[in-house]
Design an enzyme around this catalytic site. Structure first.
Site, PDB file in Angstrom:
ATOM      1  N   LYS A  83       0.860  -1.179   0.000  1.00 25.14           N
ATOM      2  CA  LYS A  83       0.000   0.000   0.000  1.00 25.14           C
ATOM      3  C   LYS A  83       0.897   1.229   0.000  1.00 25.14           C
ATOM      4  O   LYS A  83       2.067   1.167   0.383  1.00 25.14           O
ATOM      5  CB  LYS A  83      -0.891   0.018   1.249  1.00 25.14           C
ATOM      6  CG  LYS A  83      -2.157   0.856   1.098  1.00 25.14           C
ATOM      7  CD  LYS A  83      -3.242   0.114   0.348  1.00 25.14           C
ATOM      8  CE  LYS A  83      -4.530   0.902   0.316  1.00 25.14           C
ATOM      9  NZ  LYS A  83      -5.630   0.140  -0.298  1.00 25.14           N
ATOM     10  N   GLY A 188     -20.038   2.979  -1.860  1.00 21.48           N
ATOM     11  CA  GLY A 188     -21.344   3.022  -1.212  1.00 21.48           C
ATOM     12  C   GLY A 188     -22.480   3.293  -2.175  1.00 21.48           C
ATOM     13  O   GLY A 188     -23.593   2.757  -2.023  1.00 21.48           O
TER      14      GLY A 188
END
Length: 360
Positions: A83, A188
């Site tokens: 990451k 979302g």
């Protein structure tokens, strides 16, 4: 440009490599963390975020890179975990020179790390990073990439939620259930659509007025509440954290009314022990790095030449992986997060060992 690399500091927590990157002229300050390359090159996105301190940025990138190693392992990918974080406000300092400087640092790792989008970075940003490095995924369709990885991230979360629903209520559907979605960002939004299509009712919240305006227009049947506290204490069956990490902590879990937690956010457990607290309260938690792997499956597919249907099929299998983890957790008498860790560690150890068999 300056690069400072460390592999064995106490804060690196078992990581293979942690690289601090700085380019003063563009204002770039970044950290690239490689947790494991046991299964292959490390793959994980770049988070662009205004951390309060460098220590906070380091803590986040170490947690996220470890999570990517476990996520990639359980997704069945021949990729390790890494990451990166860029420390700063993307609304203020993100520029083409900064992103291209960052790409030079990624290239300097010679393929040990592949980057992609994350919070604060987008497909267009990856196209710029790719002008300086070969080791980029999550690019635009125009440049041979997969486009927005949130599409299959949301699809995978939905599959994990279906598996959790089957485990809890006996049928792999959210029809008739009330789902609380915290965070109406890239993932979302798509998840909300899948839930409504499946027959669920949705209650949602977001800190962004723009996101709330979107949901009111696109899905007027969604109930909008003021904040996450109002959401978790409302009458919901499933809680879906889809914003930043640490959503499940010592204050949240006791107040939570949902009996199932399945969401897209990374690192939802604020600290070790939260998984036991959830289990003690009878709340089924589907580990975040299992169910939100659809995005990494999508961008990983670019490495071999992107095919959306192939990637979607792989992401659909998150249903089977989640089902197996929940079954194993019951059989071994441990929380699902522990069962998932064991499966991931087993694959990293057993498949990673094959690299010791030399072909010449």
């Amino acid at each position: 440009m300056d690069v400072f690399a460390s592999t064995d500091g106490p804060e690196s927590d078992g990581h293979e490599q942690v690289v601090f990157c700085q380019d003063k002229q563009t204002g770039l300050k970044a950290i690239i963390a490689i947790y494991s390359t046991a299964l292959g090159p490390a793959l994980g996105g770049t988070r662009f975020y205004p951390y309060a301190t460098e220590a906070e940025a380091l803590h986040d990138v170490l947690d996220l890179s470890r999570g990517m190693a476990y996520k990639n392992a359980l997704a069945g990918l021949d990729l390790g975990g890494g990451k990166a974080v860029i420390w700063g406000d993307p609304e203020r300092i993100k520029t083409e020179p900064l992103l291209r400087a960052y790409g030079r640092f990624v290239e300097s790792l010679n393929g040990r790390y592949y980057t992609a989008c994350d919070v604060g970075t987008y497909v267009a940003d990856m196209d710029l990073v790719a002008r300086e490095t070969r080791f980029v995924t999550g690019r635009s369709v125009e440049h041979g990439g997969a486009g927005d990885s949130s599409v299959l991230t949301a699809w995978g979360v939905f599959q994990g939620m279906r598996a959790a629903a089957e485990h809890t209520w006996g049928a792999p559907t959210l029809a008739g259930r009330r789902v609380g979605v915290s965070g109406l960002g890239k993932v979302g939004k798509h998840l909300t659509g899948h839930l409504i299509d499946d027959g669920a009712s949705v209650v949602a919240t977001d800190v962004s007025e723009r996101a709330l305006a979107w949901v009111r227009q696109a899905h007027p049947q969604v109930d909008v509440v003021a904040d996450t506290q109002a959401l978790i204490t409302s009458d919901i069956d499933v809680y879906a954290p889809c914003a930043l990490g640490g959503a499940l902590d010592d204050d949240t879990v006791p107040a939570l009314r949902a009996s199932v937690v399945v969401g897209a956010a990374n690192n939802q457990l604020a600290h070790p022990g939260i998984e036991k607290l959830l289990a003690d309260r009878g709340v089924l938690y589907a580990p975040d790095y299992v169910v939100n792997a659809g995005g990494v499956i999508q961008v990983a597919d670019e490495i071999e030449g992107f095919n959306f249907e192939r990637a979607k099929l792989r992401a659909t299998r998150i249903f089977d992986t989640t089902r197996e983890i929940l079954r194993l957790a019951d059989a071994e008498g441990v929380p699902p997060a522990v069962a998932a860790d064991r499966l991931a560690e087993r694959r990293m150890a057993e498949v990673g060992r094959l690299r010791t068999i030399h072909l010449r």
